[in-house]
Design a protein around this motif. Sequence first.
Motif, PDB file in Angstrom:
ATOM      1  N   ILE A  91      61.925 -30.552 -44.670  1.00  0.00           N
ATOM      2  CA  ILE A  91      60.832 -30.227 -45.584  1.00  0.00           C
ATOM      3  C   ILE A  91      60.632 -31.352 -46.595  1.00  0.00           C
ATOM      4  O   ILE A  91      59.505 -31.732 -46.915  1.00  0.00           O
ATOM      5  N   ALA A 109      60.229 -22.342 -44.725  1.00  0.00           N
ATOM      6  CA  ALA A 109      59.530 -22.621 -45.980  1.00  0.00           C
ATOM      7  C   ALA A 109      58.998 -21.330 -46.605  1.00  0.00           C
ATOM      8  O   ALA A 109      59.049 -21.160 -47.829  1.00  0.00           O
ATOM      9  N   GLY A 112      62.015 -19.511 -48.080  1.00  0.00           N
ATOM     10  CA  GLY A 112      62.466 -20.200 -49.286  1.00  0.00           C
ATOM     11  C   GLY A 112      61.475 -20.057 -50.426  1.00  0.00           C
ATOM     12  O   GLY A 112      61.865 -19.872 -51.578  1.00  0.00           O
ATOM     13  N   GLY A 113      60.184 -20.129 -50.107  1.00  0.00           N
ATOM     14  CA  GLY A 113      59.161 -19.973 -51.133  1.00  0.00           C
ATOM     15  C   GLY A 113      59.152 -18.571 -51.724  1.00  0.00           C
ATOM     16  O   GLY A 113      58.977 -18.398 -52.927  1.00  0.00           O
ATOM     17  N   THR A 271      60.973 -30.295 -52.990  1.00  0.00           N
ATOM     18  CA  THR A 271      61.160 -29.468 -51.792  1.00  0.00           C
ATOM     19  C   THR A 271      60.843 -28.008 -52.080  1.00  0.00           C
ATOM     20  O   THR A 271      60.148 -27.339 -51.296  1.00  0.00           O
ATOM     21  N   THR A 272      61.340 -27.485 -53.188  1.00  0.00           N
ATOM     22  CA  THR A 272      61.075 -26.088 -53.554  1.00  0.00           C
ATOM     23  C   THR A 272      59.607 -25.890 -53.886  1.00  0.00           C
ATOM     24  O   THR A 272      59.023 -24.847 -53.569  1.00  0.00           O
ATOM     25  N   LYS A 274      57.093 -27.447 -52.559  1.00  0.00           N
ATOM     26  CA  LYS A 274      56.403 -27.362 -51.269  1.00  0.00           C
ATOM     27  C   LYS A 274      56.523 -25.956 -50.684  1.00  0.00           C
ATOM     28  O   LYS A 274      55.539 -25.381 -50.183  1.00  0.00           O
ATOM     29  N   GLN A 275      57.710 -25.402 -50.742  1.00  0.00           N
ATOM     30  CA  GLN A 275      57.927 -24.058 -50.201  1.00  0.00           C
ATOM     31  C   GLN A 275      57.127 -23.020 -50.988  1.00  0.00           C
ATOM     32  O   GLN A 275      56.554 -22.094 -50.401  1.00  0.00           O
TER      33      GLN A 275
END
Length: 287
Positions: A91, A109, A112-113, A271-272, A274-275
């Motif tokens: 990711i 994703a 995680g999101g 990264t977070t 994006k999720q």
Amino acid sequence: MSEKHIDEISGVETTGHEWDGIRELNNPMPRWWVWTFYFTILWAIGYTIAYPAWPLINGATQGLLGWSSRGEIAAEIADAKQSQSVYVDKIANSSLAEIQADPTLMQFALSGGAAAFKVNCIQCHGSGAEGGQGYPNLNDDDWMWGGSVDDIYTTVKHGIRFADDADTRASEMPAFGDILKSDEIRAVAAYVVSLTGTPSNPALVEPGKQLFADNCASCHGEDAKGNREFGAPNLADAIWLKAHGEEGIVAQIRSPKHGVMPAWGERLGDTTVKQLAIFVHSLGGGE
């Protein structure tokens, strides 16, 4: 010392107590129970030697085995992060479009999101992302700054009116209480209400329409459908963020409220973010 009392019927010694003529037999405990009780004592002693048990001034005894629940949780978290690192790295090195094109990465994703949303976003947007007074509903298709996954990513990363981020999204509606007269503000409110409903005084709609064209159309558009470049909301869809009802619109025109959303990029990492963007985009209103 008093003599022991023996029950005449059973021949068993009593406890010596009497309640309303009733005496309790002093039957011995079953041998299996006694030995079990002794075993639990031995077990407790062994447990306190092997595991953390006795509190001290600055901590507790560590036990011969050196085990701790915190250490076990830390090891489990480390194992989980290790197993997730493959997807997290992908990711981090993929664009939003590439993540969406990979079903496995997309599912990771989304999960995680959703987790990040529950920790960081529900306080304002609600557990179901339904929003509230002054907090946008993320399930509908009404977007002030754009509803594509890239637009949402930018909003989450840099926030809205967040002073500590140089790239934050910024817009500010003037306080028309210092610009228009009170009756003119009510005329503008009547026109805005007429776009989706019936104002309290329909006679104010026409003059309000002209006032809107002169003072509001530059941001909200001639058709009042908003302008995402300025973060100006659509006033013709009956979705209200700051005001409800004609009086609420009057108050917002006179002295507008401006919300602030934190910039999550530095706090959570790219990264977070994006999720989170992918998760919010998936809720139903994403474009």
